[in-house]
Design a protein around this motif. Structure first.
Motif, PDB file in Angstrom:
ATOM      1  N   THR B  44      41.784  38.875  33.823  1.00  0.00           N
ATOM      2  CA  THR B  44      42.816  37.845  34.056  1.00  0.00           C
ATOM      3  C   THR B  44      42.233  36.522  34.569  1.00  0.00           C
ATOM      4  OG1 THR B  44      43.171  38.794  36.246  1.00  0.00           O
ATOM      5  CG2 THR B  44      44.752  39.394  34.537  1.00  0.00           C
ATOM      6  N   LEU B  45      41.122  36.587  35.290  1.00  0.00           N
ATOM      7  CA  LEU B  45      40.568  35.355  35.856  1.00  0.00           C
ATOM      8  C   LEU B  45      39.311  34.901  35.101  1.00  0.00           C
ATOM      9  CD1 LEU B  45      40.963  36.274  39.651  1.00  0.00           C
ATOM     10  CD2 LEU B  45      42.509  34.923  38.257  1.00  0.00           C
ATOM     11  N   TYR B 161      32.866  43.625  46.751  1.00  0.00           N
ATOM     12  CA  TYR B 161      33.023  42.420  45.927  1.00  0.00           C
ATOM     13  C   TYR B 161      32.051  41.316  46.348  1.00  0.00           C
ATOM     14  CZ  TYR B 161      35.940  40.227  49.594  1.00  0.00           C
ATOM     15  OH  TYR B 161      36.401  39.687  50.764  1.00  0.00           O
ATOM     16  N   GLU B 162      31.720  41.283  47.637  1.00  0.00           N
ATOM     17  CA  GLU B 162      30.741  40.289  48.096  1.00  0.00           C
ATOM     18  C   GLU B 162      29.359  40.610  47.544  1.00  0.00           C
ATOM     19  OE1 GLU B 162      32.743  39.106  52.394  1.00  0.00           O
ATOM     20  OE2 GLU B 162      31.464  40.865  52.273  1.00  0.00           O
ATOM     21  N   ALA B 164      28.801  42.347  44.882  1.00  0.00           N
ATOM     22  CA  ALA B 164      28.862  42.121  43.423  1.00  0.00           C
ATOM     23  C   ALA B 164      28.596  40.650  43.102  1.00  0.00           C
ATOM     24  CB  ALA B 164      30.219  42.543  42.881  1.00  0.00           C
ATOM     25  N   TYR B 230      37.138  45.889  46.098  1.00  0.00           N
ATOM     26  CA  TYR B 230      36.973  44.863  45.054  1.00  0.00           C
ATOM     27  C   TYR B 230      38.231  44.003  44.988  1.00  0.00           C
ATOM     28  CZ  TYR B 230      32.795  47.232  43.347  1.00  0.00           C
ATOM     29  OH  TYR B 230      31.539  47.789  43.233  1.00  0.00           O
ATOM     30  N   GLY B 231      38.862  43.803  46.137  1.00  0.00           N
ATOM     31  CA  GLY B 231      40.094  43.030  46.146  1.00  0.00           C
ATOM     32  C   GLY B 231      41.155  43.743  45.325  1.00  0.00           C
ATOM     33  N   LYS B 232      41.809  42.975  44.458  1.00  0.00           N
ATOM     34  CA  LYS B 232      42.925  43.540  43.675  1.00  0.00           C
ATOM     35  C   LYS B 232      42.512  43.938  42.272  1.00  0.00           C
ATOM     36  CE  LYS B 232      45.698  42.685  47.019  1.00  0.00           C
ATOM     37  NZ  LYS B 232      46.450  43.702  47.736  1.00  0.00           N
ATOM     38  N   LEU B 251      46.178  50.252  52.774  1.00  0.00           N
ATOM     39  CA  LEU B 251      46.537  48.945  52.226  1.00  0.00           C
ATOM     40  C   LEU B 251      45.425  47.925  52.483  1.00  0.00           C
ATOM     41  CD1 LEU B 251      50.279  48.746  53.315  1.00  0.00           C
ATOM     42  CD2 LEU B 251      49.370  49.309  51.052  1.00  0.00           C
ATOM     43  N   ARG B 252      44.940  47.875  53.718  1.00  0.00           N
ATOM     44  CA  ARG B 252      43.857  46.944  54.037  1.00  0.00           C
ATOM     45  C   ARG B 252      43.197  47.360  55.349  1.00  0.00           C
ATOM     46  NH1 ARG B 252      48.648  44.036  54.341  1.00  0.00           N
ATOM     47  NH2 ARG B 252      49.220  43.419  56.457  1.00  0.00           N
ATOM     48  N   ARG B 254      40.160  45.880  58.543  1.00  0.00           N
ATOM     49  CA  ARG B 254      39.438  44.740  59.111  1.00  0.00           C
ATOM     50  C   ARG B 254      38.712  45.184  60.372  1.00  0.00           C
ATOM     51  NH1 ARG B 254      40.396  38.837  58.407  1.00  0.00           N
ATOM     52  NH2 ARG B 254      41.235  39.634  56.484  1.00  0.00           N
ATOM     53  N   LYS B 279      40.529  48.185  62.197  1.00  0.00           N
ATOM     54  CA  LYS B 279      41.989  48.175  62.034  1.00  0.00           C
ATOM     55  C   LYS B 279      42.305  48.620  60.606  1.00  0.00           C
ATOM     56  CE  LYS B 279      45.773  44.796  61.877  1.00  0.00           C
ATOM     57  NZ  LYS B 279      46.081  43.362  61.907  1.00  0.00           N
ATOM     58  N   LYS B 281      45.430  49.401  58.002  1.00  0.00           N
ATOM     59  CA  LYS B 281      46.867  49.339  57.704  1.00  0.00           C
ATOM     60  C   LYS B 281      47.130  50.296  56.542  1.00  0.00           C
ATOM     61  CE  LYS B 281      50.957  46.993  57.335  1.00  0.00           C
ATOM     62  NZ  LYS B 281      51.957  46.885  58.373  1.00  0.00           N
TER      63      LYS B 281
END
Lengths: 77, 285
Positions: B44-45, B161-162, B164, B230-232, B251-252, B254, B279, B281
Motif C-alpha cells: 500500500t505504501l 521494523y527499525e 528492517a 512491523y507496525g501495521k 495491542l501495543r 512500550r 507496559k 496493552k
C-alpha cells in the motif's frame, strides 16, 4: 490540544511534514513507510486509540491535516 | 563500461527496492542494457510505481507466481535479475538457465538465519549483530555464493521494523558497491560454509509461536514483542496471551520509566531488572 500533540509527534519523527503544503507526502518522499510506523505507534499511545491497518494508507498520510483528521475521527469513535 | 548483460530486471517491493531501481536506472547509460521493474507483491505504501513512471522504466505487476515464473522463463536475452526484498522463490529451471543470472539481497549474514523474517529471529534470539548479504541465487534457498556482506549492531530497544530499515539501507550500500563487478561478471563470490545444524526459517513460523507468556521476565517478553513488531504491516498476527484464564491479544507495548506508570483498563506492567517497566496493552478476545 489534540492537534498540538499530533504536530508534536510529527515534529519528532518527520519535521519536514510540518512545512509541507502539498497533498501527497509519501509520493513526494517527505515521509516513508518506516516513519509512518513510528508515527502510528506514537499516535496510538498518545491518544489511546487503535489505528487499524486499513487506515495506514498514503491517503491518510498525505499531509499533516489528513493525519490530524484521521486521529480526530478515531478519537471520536 | 562494458557488460554482456542485455537486460536487467529488478523485482521486489519497498524502500530498498525503490532505491536500487533508481540507482540502476542512473547507471543504465554506463552499460546500455535495458531495464525493467516487476512488482510481484503490491504494497500500500510502495513508491516503485512512481519511480518507474517518473523515470520511464517499464513497470509490470505480476502477482501470480506461475505467471511470474513463466514471464521470467521467456527471457531470451542475457539477463541479470536483481531480487531485492522479494519473496518469490525462483524455480530451479530458471536459475539453471545459462542466459539468466540472479542476485538476491537477504536480510541476515548468511549462512546464518536463512529463510523468512530473519530480522525477527535474530532479535528474538537476542543477537547483538546482524547484517545483509547479496548472493547469487541457486536452486537452494539462500544457499548461493556470497558477493558482499554488511553488518550492523542491534540495540537493546531495536524493533523489527527499525532493524528492517537499517538492513535495507545496508542493502543499498552493498548493491552500489558490487554493482559494477556483478554487471561486468568480475565479482569474487565465496561459498557459504554451512553448519550441519543450519536451520531454515519458514514463512509460517512466528517467534515464541505467537504467544506471550506474562510470567516470563520482562526482558524476554520485550524481545518477543520487538521481534514481531512491523507496525501495521501484518507480517505476523498480533501476539496472544492469557490473562485471568482468558485469551487476549496484544495491542501495543512500550518500555517506560516507573514514574510514567498509569493504571488503566487492559494494561499489564512487567518490571525490568533495571527498574523500568514494560507496559503492555491488550484486548480480551
Amino acid at each position: 490540544m489534540m492537534e498540538e500533540k499530533v504536530l508534536e509527534i510529527l515534529e519528532e519523527y518527520c519535521e519536514e511534514a510540518l512545512d509541507y503544503t502539498g497533498d501527497n507526502m509519501m509520493e513526494e518522499g517527505v515521509i516513508d513507510s518506516f516513519t509512518v510506523i513510528n508515527i502510528v505507534s506514537e499516535l496510538e499511545d498518545a491518544f489511546d486509540i487503535e489505528i487499524d491497518a486499513k487506515y495506514v494508507v498514503a491517503e491518510n498520510f498525505r499531509n499533516k491535516e489528513a493525519i490530524i483528521e484521521l486521529v480526530a475521527r478515531l478519537v471520536e469513535e | 563500461m562494458r557488460t554482456d548483460f542485455e537486460k536487467v530486471i529488478v523485482i521486489g517491493y519497498g524502500k530498498a527496492t525503490g532505491e536500487i531501481l533508481a540507482y540502476t536506472q542512473e547507471r543504465q547509460a554506463d552499460y546500455g542494457c535495458f531495464l525493467e521493474f516487476i512488482e510481484h507483491e503490491p504494497h500500500t505504501l510502495s513508491i516503485t510505481r512512481r519511480i518507474c513512471e517518473e523515470r520511464g522504466i517499464p513497470f509490470a505487476s505480476i502477482p501470480d507466481k506461475r505467471a511470474l515464473g513463466g514471464y521470467l522463463g521467456e527471457q531470451r536475452e542475457k539477463t541479470l535479475i536483481v531480487s531485492a526484498s522479494n519473496n518469490f522463490l525462483f524455480p530451479a529451471s530458471l536459475v539453471e538457465r545459462e542466459n539468466i543470472t540472479i542476485i538476491n539481497f537477504h536480510n541476515a549474514l548468511l549462512p546464518d538465519y536463512p529463510g523468512r523474517n530473519a530480522p525477527s529471529w535474530v532479535i528474538y534470539q537476542g543477537g547483538e549483530r546482524t547484517g545483509i548479504t547479496w548472493h547469487y541465487v541457486t536452486a537452494g534457498v539462500d544457499e548461493g555464493n556470497i558477493i558482499i556482506q554488511k553488518s550492523c549492531a542491534i540495540g537493546p530497544d531495536t524493533k523489527a521494523y527499525e532493524l528492517a530499515e537499517t538492513l535495507m539501507n545496508l542493502a543499498c550500500e552493498g548493491f552500489y558497491e558490487c554493482f559494477d563487478s556483478v554487471l561486468q561478471e568480475k565479482a569474487v563470490a565465496r561459498p557459504q560454509g554451512f553448519s550441519p545444524d543450519r536451520r531454515m526459517y519458514r514463512s509460517f513460523e512466528i517467534p515464541g509461536d505467537g504467544f506471550l507468556d506474562l510470567e516470563e521476565p520482562a526482558e524476554k517478553a520485550y524481545r518477543l514483542l520487538r521481534s514481531v513488531d512491523y507496525g501495521k504491516s501484518g507480517i505476523f498476527p498480533p501476539l496472544q496471551t492469557e490473562i485471568g484464564g482468558k485469551r487476549a491479544e496484544i495491542l501495543r507495548y512500550r518500555k517506560i520509566a516507573p514514574e510514567k506508570k498509569k493504571e488503566g483498563a487492559d494494561i499489564r506492567y512487567l518490571p525490568f531488572s533495571d527498574g523500568d517497566l514494560l507496559k503492555i496493552k491488550y484486548r480480551v478476545l
